[in-house]
Design an enzyme around this catalytic site. Structure first.
Site, PDB file in Angstrom:
ATOM      1  N   CYS A   1       0.836  -1.204   0.000  1.00 38.70           N
ATOM      2  CA  CYS A   1       0.000   0.000   0.000  1.00 38.70           C
ATOM      3  C   CYS A   1       0.873   1.258   0.000  1.00 38.70           C
ATOM      4  O   CYS A   1       1.640   1.469  -0.929  1.00 38.70           O
ATOM      5  CB  CYS A   1      -1.006  -0.040   1.141  1.00 38.70           C
ATOM      6  SG  CYS A   1      -2.346   1.182   0.946  1.00 38.70           S
TER       7      CYS A   1
ATOM      8  N   HIS B   1      -3.827  -4.686  -0.352  1.00 36.67           N
ATOM      9  CA  HIS B   1      -3.465  -5.252   0.955  1.00 36.67           C
ATOM     10  C   HIS B   1      -3.550  -6.778   0.894  1.00 36.67           C
ATOM     11  O   HIS B   1      -4.639  -7.337   1.042  1.00 36.67           O
ATOM     12  CB  HIS B   1      -4.411  -4.739   2.035  1.00 36.67           C
ATOM     13  CG  HIS B   1      -4.178  -3.327   2.438  1.00 36.67           C
ATOM     14  ND1 HIS B   1      -3.223  -2.955   3.355  1.00 36.67           N
ATOM     15  CD2 HIS B   1      -4.778  -2.175   2.038  1.00 36.67           C
ATOM     16  CE1 HIS B   1      -3.247  -1.641   3.515  1.00 36.67           C
ATOM     17  NE2 HIS B   1      -4.179  -1.151   2.722  1.00 36.67           N
TER      18      HIS B   1
ATOM     19  N   GLU C   1      -2.727  -8.787   3.144  1.00 37.75           N
ATOM     20  CA  GLU C   1      -3.145  -9.280   4.464  1.00 37.75           C
ATOM     21  C   GLU C   1      -4.650  -9.181   4.664  1.00 37.75           C
ATOM     22  O   GLU C   1      -5.180  -9.730   5.641  1.00 37.75           O
ATOM     23  CB  GLU C   1      -2.399  -8.522   5.570  1.00 37.75           C
ATOM     24  CG  GLU C   1      -2.889  -7.116   5.861  1.00 37.75           C
ATOM     25  CD  GLU C   1      -2.378  -6.053   4.905  1.00 37.75           C
ATOM     26  OE1 GLU C   1      -2.562  -4.857   5.205  1.00 37.75           O
ATOM     27  OE2 GLU C   1      -1.792  -6.413   3.864  1.00 37.75           O
TER      28      GLU C   1
END
Length: 204
Positions: A82, A186, A188
């Protein structure tokens, strides 16, 4: 077992990234000192929020120079996530501080497009321009990732744009140069697609 270190400079989803890596049975740790950073095998640079705040925090942590040296050695992978990806570029029009300059590119705000809100937020498809890149290994053509951003990277050379996404305009979703890479989304927060990409990064 693979070992991935996450730069802990006070900004970023460090806990979520470490948890995703541990789901992959990858050794994961936070690094907050120059010595720990220098000893890393693979390094993730997270980032959320404003570009200048992230760059100032990295400088204030004492890790900026070590990060540049890690990248300069060229043998170990570095992944920005990001705003961490945007930090790899020369700079951002969001702020005044210079970026790390590891990838020749500039971070610019999305242009206004009728019917599209800024930030670009939610799940979106990514098209791999460089499907043979290690990060793209075994990722389906319709892989989808979670984005939250108002700024996008424009690479000076098309060779540094590894994957693209379209939100009113095509933009670089993944950038890279040598062992340095960045993802605008992202991983994650991207469930199985994010796990697959992080697995590729970890070399598992």
């Amino acid at each position: 077992m693979a070992q991935v270190s996450v730069v802990d400079y006070g900004i970023g989803n460090t806990g979520s990234i470490v948890n995703m890596l541990r789901k992959l049975h990858v050794g994961a740790e936070l690094v907050a000192t120059p010595a720990a950073l220098a000893a890393a095998q693979r390094l993730i640079l997270p980032g959320i929020g404003a570009f200048d705040a992230c760059m100032a925090a990295l400088q204030g942590s004492g890790l900026r120079d070590g990060l540049l040296e890690f990248a300069a050695q060229g043998g170990r992978p570095l992944l920005g996530i990001c705003v961490g990806m945007q930090m790899l570029t020369l700079g951002s029009e969001e702020g005044d501080l210079p970026g790390l300059g590891l990838i020749q590119g500039h971070t610019r705000r999305f242009a206004e497009h009728p019917g599209l809100r800024i930030p670009h937020m939610g799940w979106d498809r990514v098209r791999w321009v460089a499907p043979d890149h290690p990060l793209a290994h075994n990722l389906a053509a319709d892989s989808r990732f979670y984005f939250v951003h108002s700024y996008r990277v424009i690479c000076e050379s098309a060779a540094n744009s590894l994957a693209t996404c379209t939100y009113g305009e095509e933009f670089a979703a993944v950038i890279g140069s040598g062992k340095v890479a960045g993802v605008q989304f992202h991983p994650e927060k991207s469930h199985r697609f994010g796990l697959a990409l992080l697995s590729n990064f970890a070399g598992t």
